[in-house]
Enzyme design. Structure first.
Site, PDB file in Angstrom:
ATOM      1  N   LYS A 227      95.911 -29.859  -5.895  1.00  0.00           N
ATOM      2  CA  LYS A 227      97.160 -30.443  -6.422  1.00  0.00           C
ATOM      3  C   LYS A 227      97.608 -29.626  -7.627  1.00  0.00           C
ATOM      4  O   LYS A 227      96.869 -29.484  -8.591  1.00  0.00           O
ATOM      5  CB  LYS A 227      96.938 -31.903  -6.809  1.00  0.00           C
ATOM      6  CG  LYS A 227      98.190 -32.544  -7.422  1.00  0.00           C
ATOM      7  CD  LYS A 227      98.036 -34.055  -7.593  1.00  0.00           C
ATOM      8  CE  LYS A 227      99.290 -34.667  -8.199  1.00  0.00           C
ATOM      9  NZ  LYS A 227      99.194 -36.122  -8.340  1.00  0.00           N
TER      10      LYS A 227
ATOM     11  N   ASP B  68     101.894 -46.427 -10.600  1.00  0.00           N
ATOM     12  CA  ASP B  68     102.752 -45.887  -9.532  1.00  0.00           C
ATOM     13  C   ASP B  68     102.139 -46.276  -8.185  1.00  0.00           C
ATOM     14  O   ASP B  68     101.987 -45.456  -7.292  1.00  0.00           O
ATOM     15  CB  ASP B  68     102.854 -44.365  -9.685  1.00  0.00           C
ATOM     16  CG  ASP B  68     104.116 -43.786  -9.037  1.00  0.00           C
ATOM     17  OD1 ASP B  68     104.964 -44.571  -8.580  1.00  0.00           O
ATOM     18  OD2 ASP B  68     104.231 -42.547  -8.980  1.00  0.00           O
TER      19      ASP B  68
HETATM   20  P1  ADP Z   1     102.677 -36.646  -6.794  1.00  0.00           P
HETATM   21  O1  ADP Z   1     102.062 -36.908  -8.135  1.00  0.00           O
HETATM   22  O2  ADP Z   1     103.544 -35.453  -6.858  1.00  0.00           O
HETATM   23  O3  ADP Z   1     103.321 -37.850  -6.202  1.00  0.00           O
HETATM   24  P2  ADP Z   1     100.386 -37.094  -5.048  1.00  0.00           P
HETATM   25  O4  ADP Z   1      99.043 -36.932  -5.688  1.00  0.00           O
HETATM   26  O5  ADP Z   1     100.876 -38.483  -4.895  1.00  0.00           O
HETATM   27  O6  ADP Z   1     101.462 -36.202  -5.841  1.00  0.00           O
HETATM   28  O7  ADP Z   1     100.357 -36.375  -3.631  1.00  0.00           O
HETATM   29  C1  ADP Z   1     101.533 -36.244  -2.841  1.00  0.00           C
HETATM   30  C2  ADP Z   1     101.201 -36.378  -1.349  1.00  0.00           C
HETATM   31  O8  ADP Z   1     100.217 -35.418  -0.960  1.00  0.00           O
HETATM   32  C3  ADP Z   1     100.589 -37.733  -0.987  1.00  0.00           C
HETATM   33  O9  ADP Z   1     101.572 -38.688  -0.703  1.00  0.00           O
HETATM   34  C4  ADP Z   1      99.748 -37.395   0.220  1.00  0.00           C
HETATM   35  O10 ADP Z   1     100.551 -37.351   1.388  1.00  0.00           O
HETATM   36  C5  ADP Z   1      99.270 -35.979  -0.059  1.00  0.00           C
HETATM   37  N1  ADP Z   1      97.921 -35.982  -0.671  1.00  0.00           N
HETATM   38  C6  ADP Z   1      97.631 -35.931  -1.987  1.00  0.00           C
HETATM   39  N2  ADP Z   1      96.305 -35.931  -2.211  1.00  0.00           N
HETATM   40  C7  ADP Z   1      95.714 -35.991  -0.996  1.00  0.00           C
HETATM   41  C8  ADP Z   1      94.336 -36.000  -0.541  1.00  0.00           C
HETATM   42  N3  ADP Z   1      93.303 -35.967  -1.385  1.00  0.00           N
HETATM   43  N4  ADP Z   1      94.113 -36.034   0.785  1.00  0.00           N
HETATM   44  C9  ADP Z   1      95.145 -36.070   1.652  1.00  0.00           C
HETATM   45  N5  ADP Z   1      96.441 -36.063   1.299  1.00  0.00           N
HETATM   46  C10 ADP Z   1      96.741 -36.012  -0.004  1.00  0.00           C
HETATM   47 MG    MG Z   2     102.462 -39.546  -5.520  1.00  0.00          MG
END
Ligand code: ADP
Ligand code: MG
Length: 413
Positions: A124, A229
């Site tokens: 991320k 959130d």
């Molecule tokens: P943001 O802070 O930008 O909202 P997120 O951490 O919510 O970012 O991640 C955005 C998207 O990426 C999630 O809605 C999911 O679909 C995917 N995602 C994030 N982390 C994971 C993970 N560990 N495994 C699978 N999908 C993930």
């Molecule tokens: Mg998110």
């Protein structure tokens, strides 16, 4: 701005050294003077070597010349910071290849990556400051007047805070991804084989899933925390086959049929992600955040699954009474006291609030998330890091060594 690793394999050891020097110089200088870059990197070839590296890094968008400065100087770009983070993960043997982008969040890029054993993970990349460029004019002017460096600093803070919470939550047994590693504005975590609840059209038993999610909110509260959130994008729903009698999980091995047999059931388990905005139950606006999380779930279940709980609540005042009870560890205190100053947290909170505000002003709140994949929407037209957008996502073939020290990083599909 998206992660583009193509230039990586062409960088020499000296280029990396100069890039690192720019990063080090950024700690005390918003614009790093060329003379300082020379001094920190101390290349054998002397200043001409440094200048060659600088121009190469600038050509690849990893550093940017700052023109209006009184002196000749450079700043690190998000691209340069991405490369430094990847270099760190590669040298720790945590990432070997980068794959496709799975999600564009509000203020992040989510990439699938793999280590040299082929184990897939999630990287991320925090990108605070990105979305606001699409926001209303006053906000945009405000952001333009800010130094890019401070957004990067805030993105680093967001990554540090998110990683610290993921570790604390995991240690308490909360259903969250495994935190693996952290570098600069990025975190590395386990890949959850599940879709966000947003993408789920129906569930056999909404009442049970609803109760589990509310229980999660209350369990967080007991440990002093509010997610902040807690919505359908940040809850991934795992489908597990379990034995009806023992509740034992059945691994979906080779040859296993997709349909559950008579003595099996499909169990839906929520996994929670996305923690940079988490707040303490003692926060001055705690009640508002708590109610907002609860109402997000209520609203989603009503709209999507036509389910409304018979009981009202849960209510903040009741949850507040449970904080720290029965030996529940205060995770808010534990994490927020670990290396974060009040000022850091305030700055981060303001930045996140501003992003959320700008999203709401644009009337896009609910539509942002993993089901948005038109990444170009998020690009700032004037961003100089972004010139070769049209190139392919990656190249196939065998891993190619990218770093002078023999570390390999390539792209997979
Ligand atoms: P943001 O802070 O930008 O909202 P997120 O951490 O919510 O970012 O991640 C955005 C998207 O990426 C999630 O809605 C999911 O679909 C995917 N995602 C994030 N982390 C994971 C993970 N560990 N495994 C699978 N999908 C993930
Ligand atoms: Mg998110």
């Amino acid at each position: 701005m998206k992660l583009d690793t193509k230039a990586m394999r062409h960088l020499t050891g000296e280029d990396w050294r100069v890039l690192t020097a720019v990063e080090m110089g950024s700690k005390n200088h918003e614009i790093v003077p060329t003379t300082l870059i020379e001094r920190i990197s101390r290349l054998r070839g002397g200043t001409s070597g440094v200048h060659r590296c600088i121009s190469n890094l600038a050509k690849n968008g990893l550093i940017a010349r700052v023109k209006e400065a009184k002196y000749d100087g450079y700043r690190l770009t998000y691209g340069g910071l991405d490369y430094l983070a990847l270099h760190t993960y590669a040298s720790r043997k945590e990432i070997y290849s980068t794959g496709t982008r799975v999600g564009v969040g509000k203020e992040s890029d989510i990439m699938i990556v793999a280590d040299n054993k082929g184990t897939q993970k999630i990287l991320k990349i925090h990108r605070l400051g990105r979305i606001s460029f699409r926001s209303v004019k006053t906000n945009r002017d405000y952001l333009r007047n800010r130094q890019g460096g401070s957004w990067m600093y805030l993105s680093r803070l967001a990554a540090m805070k998110e990683f610290a919470f993921m570790q604390a939550l995991k240690a308490e047994g909360f259903p969250v991804p495994d935190p693996i590693s952290q570098s600069r504005h990025t975190i590395l975590m386990s890949l959850i084989d599940a879709h966000p609840m947003r993408q789920i059209a129906s569930v056999p038993d909404p009442a049970t899933l609803y109760a589990e999610l509310i229980a999660l909110i209350l369990r967080l509260a007991k440990h002093g925390l509010i997610h902040g959130d807690f919505n359908e994008f940040n809850i991934l729903i795992k489908e597990e086959r379990r034995r009806k009698d023992t509740d034992e999980t059945i691994e979906a091995g080779l040859g296993a049929s997709l349909e559950p047999t008579e003595d099996e059931v499909i169990k839906l388990t929520p996994v929670v992600i996305d923690f940079p905005q988490m707040v303490s139950m003692d926060h001055e606006n705690a009640e508002m955040y708590f109610d907002r999380d609860v109402n997000c779930i209520k609203r989603f279940f009503k709209r999507r699954f036509k389910f409304t709980a018979t009981q009202p609540g849960p209510f903040f005042k009741d949850a507040k009474k449970t904080v720290g009870k029965n030996g529940a560890k205060r995770l808010d205190a534990e994490v927020l006291a670990s290396g974060f100053t009040k000022k850091m947290l305030k700055d981060l909170e303001a930045a996140i609030r501003e992003q959320q505000g700008s999203i709401e002003e644009n009337g896009e709140g609910a539509s942002l998330g993993s089901d948005v994949d038109d990444d170009d929407e998020y690009d700032d037209e004037d961003d100089e890091d972004d010139e070769d957008e049209s190139e392919d996502e990656g190249e196939g073939g065998d891993p190619v060594p990218l770093f002078a020290d023999g570390t390999v990083l390539t792209e997979h599909h």
